[in-house]
Design a protein around this motif. Structure first.
Motif, PDB file in Angstrom:
ATOM      1  N   SER A 161       0.827  -1.218   0.000  1.00  0.00           N
ATOM      2  CA  SER A 161       0.000   0.000   0.000  1.00  0.00           C
ATOM      3  C   SER A 161       0.857   1.263   0.000  1.00  0.00           C
ATOM      4  O   SER A 161       0.337   2.363  -0.231  1.00  0.00           O
ATOM      5  CB  SER A 161      -0.941   0.009   1.204  1.00  0.00           C
ATOM      6  OG  SER A 161      -0.215   0.166   2.417  1.00  0.00           O
ATOM      7  N   CYS A 162       2.160   1.116   0.242  1.00  0.00           N
ATOM      8  CA  CYS A 162       3.078   2.261   0.211  1.00  0.00           C
ATOM      9  C   CYS A 162       3.572   2.570  -1.197  1.00  0.00           C
ATOM     10  O   CYS A 162       4.231   3.586  -1.412  1.00  0.00           O
ATOM     11  CB  CYS A 162       4.281   1.990   1.113  1.00  0.00           C
ATOM     12  SG  CYS A 162       3.887   1.846   2.866  1.00  0.00           S
ATOM     13  N   VAL A 163       3.286   1.690  -2.154  1.00  0.00           N
ATOM     14  CA  VAL A 163       3.816   1.840  -3.512  1.00  0.00           C
ATOM     15  C   VAL A 163       2.919   2.762  -4.325  1.00  0.00           C
ATOM     16  O   VAL A 163       1.703   2.562  -4.394  1.00  0.00           O
ATOM     17  CB  VAL A 163       3.936   0.469  -4.205  1.00  0.00           C
ATOM     18  CG1 VAL A 163       4.409   0.637  -5.653  1.00  0.00           C
ATOM     19  CG2 VAL A 163       4.899  -0.432  -3.432  1.00  0.00           C
ATOM     20  N   PHE A 164       3.524   3.762  -4.952  1.00  0.00           N
ATOM     21  CA  PHE A 164       2.798   4.663  -5.853  1.00  0.00           C
ATOM     22  C   PHE A 164       2.647   4.038  -7.227  1.00  0.00           C
ATOM     23  O   PHE A 164       1.587   4.112  -7.855  1.00  0.00           O
ATOM     24  CB  PHE A 164       3.542   5.999  -5.962  1.00  0.00           C
ATOM     25  CG  PHE A 164       2.846   7.015  -6.826  1.00  0.00           C
ATOM     26  CD1 PHE A 164       1.785   7.756  -6.323  1.00  0.00           C
ATOM     27  CD2 PHE A 164       3.246   7.227  -8.132  1.00  0.00           C
ATOM     28  CE1 PHE A 164       1.132   8.698  -7.115  1.00  0.00           C
ATOM     29  CE2 PHE A 164       2.606   8.159  -8.935  1.00  0.00           C
ATOM     30  CZ  PHE A 164       1.538   8.895  -8.417  1.00  0.00           C
ATOM     31  N   GLY A 165       3.728   3.418  -7.715  1.00  0.00           N
ATOM     32  CA  GLY A 165       3.673   2.806  -9.037  1.00  0.00           C
ATOM     33  C   GLY A 165       4.879   1.933  -9.293  1.00  0.00           C
ATOM     34  O   GLY A 165       5.852   1.914  -8.523  1.00  0.00           O
ATOM     35  N   TYR A 166       4.810   1.198 -10.405  1.00  0.00           N
ATOM     36  CA  TYR A 166       5.852   0.257 -10.788  1.00  0.00           C
ATOM     37  C   TYR A 166       6.440   0.628 -12.139  1.00  0.00           C
ATOM     38  O   TYR A 166       5.742   1.107 -13.041  1.00  0.00           O
ATOM     39  CB  TYR A 166       5.294  -1.166 -10.856  1.00  0.00           C
ATOM     40  CG  TYR A 166       4.788  -1.674  -9.531  1.00  0.00           C
ATOM     41  CD1 TYR A 166       5.671  -2.195  -8.584  1.00  0.00           C
ATOM     42  CD2 TYR A 166       3.435  -1.615  -9.207  1.00  0.00           C
ATOM     43  CE1 TYR A 166       5.215  -2.651  -7.356  1.00  0.00           C
ATOM     44  CE2 TYR A 166       2.966  -2.070  -7.987  1.00  0.00           C
ATOM     45  CZ  TYR A 166       3.852  -2.583  -7.060  1.00  0.00           C
ATOM     46  OH  TYR A 166       3.406  -3.030  -5.838  1.00  0.00           O
ATOM     47  N   THR A 167       7.741   0.380 -12.273  1.00  0.00           N
ATOM     48  CA  THR A 167       8.423   0.629 -13.533  1.00  0.00           C
ATOM     49  C   THR A 167       9.520  -0.418 -13.715  1.00  0.00           C
ATOM     50  O   THR A 167       9.630  -1.373 -12.937  1.00  0.00           O
ATOM     51  CB  THR A 167       8.968   2.067 -13.596  1.00  0.00           C
ATOM     52  OG1 THR A 167       9.463   2.335 -14.915  1.00  0.00           O
ATOM     53  CG2 THR A 167      10.071   2.308 -12.582  1.00  0.00           C
ATOM     54  N   ILE A 168      10.312  -0.264 -14.755  1.00  0.00           N
ATOM     55  CA  ILE A 168      11.327  -1.234 -15.145  1.00  0.00           C
ATOM     56  C   ILE A 168      12.705  -0.602 -15.004  1.00  0.00           C
ATOM     57  O   ILE A 168      12.883   0.578 -15.328  1.00  0.00           O
ATOM     58  CB  ILE A 168      11.126  -1.657 -16.618  1.00  0.00           C
ATOM     59  CG1 ILE A 168       9.734  -2.255 -16.833  1.00  0.00           C
ATOM     60  CG2 ILE A 168      12.212  -2.635 -17.069  1.00  0.00           C
ATOM     61  CD1 ILE A 168       9.363  -2.371 -18.303  1.00  0.00           C
TER      62      ILE A 168
END
Length: 329
Positions: free
Chosen positions: A158-165
């Protein structure tokens, strides 16, 4: 929803992927939807909190069709979060790699990278003569929207804003030459914690081994990242994402984040025990490890030091494709 950071003239700008393809400047969406002043950076957007993302999600489908398009083929890409406070990496976090470990790690092993190692999609990976043998490491990244100390595993995602590579470029040549040392302190001075992670070679073994990862991991351009950041709510299970990577169009690894030894939430929670995490920090969770017929050792079979001009691609399921060219300097 996907966002990216680009350089436009002398400034950083945010773009948003449109529902029917293409992209537009985030500031144009704010203007069209009368949302007020647009955030000037991803960090600024993160700091506005969850309510701002809710406003964006509601506005995008209503106004997307009349926004001016950004020509993605000529974009100057930056890392999605180009001014992070810190970058944390998780070392050897893959079951394929740990098959040859003397003792399987009991905790995520954490290293740090500099924000100046960041570079964007389609930018060169610059390899010095001193770097020597250099390998790619295709990895999933999380950009944090919330920080904290002693974060519980159940709360970590729930602390994650977004995901990338990212492609965690690693110069093994410099790591095992300039940045490693073996000391013989004498068997009488050894303590149990000195060898808890390795085999002890008889009663006279007095060797300590040290390796420091800063230059091998954090050299300039050694953290290509992007091109897009996908908001966390649009990634149902980051612990089950397929990953594939190519060099000059040849597949050298095909794996999944399901093969992580420690899942994302364990890594985030563990890091927060020792380091106060902050909104905007980046954590990447370990390389893909499975090889292919031509590249049986996966990424370890690819020596970028000898591949000047090679194109390296990383693709994560649902997140996009990161592409960079190797440049010997």
């Amino acid at each position: 929803m996907k966002l990216a950071s680009i350089r436009q003239a002398s400034r950083v700008a945010l773009i948003v992927e449109l529902p029917d393809g293409g992209a537009a400047l985030l500031e144009d969406l704010y203007r069209a939807a009368a949302l007020g002043e647009a955030p000037a950076s991803l960090q600024a957007l993160i700091e506005r909190g969850d309510a701002e993302v809710v406003r964006l999600r509601a506005a995008l489908p209503l106004h997307a069709s009349r926004l001016p398009l950004v020509a993605l083929e000529s974009v100057d890409w930056l890392a999605p979060q180009p001014r992070t406070g810190k970058i944390l990496g998780i070392a050897v976090n893959n079951r394929n790699l740990n098959r040859v470990a003397f003792r399987e790690p009991t905790h995520p092993m954490i290293f740090m990278k500099s924000s100046t190692s960041l570079t964007g999609h389609q930018k060169p990976i610059e390899i010095l003569q001193d770097h020597g043998y250099t390998i790619p490491e295709p990895e999933l990244c999380a950009v944090l929207g919330k920080g904290g100390k002693n974060i519980a595993e159940k709360d970590a995602l729930s602390c994650v804003f977004g995901y990338t590579i990212t492609n965690d470029i690693t110069a093994s040549g410099v790591k095992f030459s300039m940045d490693s040392v073996a000391l013989n302190i004498g068997a009488q001075n050894m303590r149990p914690h000195h060898t808890v992670w390795r085999e002890k070679h008889g009663p006279d073994d007095g060797f300590l081994y040290f390796t420091y990862h800063t230059r091998s991991k954090a050299s300039d351009t050694f953290s290509p990242m992007g091109p897009w950041l996908t908001l966390a709510a649009d990634v149902p299970d980051p612990n089950k994402l397929a990953v594939r990577s190519w060099v000059n169009g040849e597949l050298y690894t095909e794996d999944s984040t399901a093969n992580y030894l420690f899942p994302l939430q364990r890594c985030i929670a563990e890091a927060s025990r020792f380091l106060t995490l902050e909104a905007g920090d980046i954590i990447h969770f370990g390389t893909a490890g499975a090889g292919t017929e031509k590249f049986p050792m996966g990424n370890r079979s690819v020596n970028l030091f000898e591949m000047d001009g090679a194109t390296v691609d990383v693709e994560f399921e649902g997140l996009g494709r990161l592409s960079n060219v190797v440049k010997r300097i």
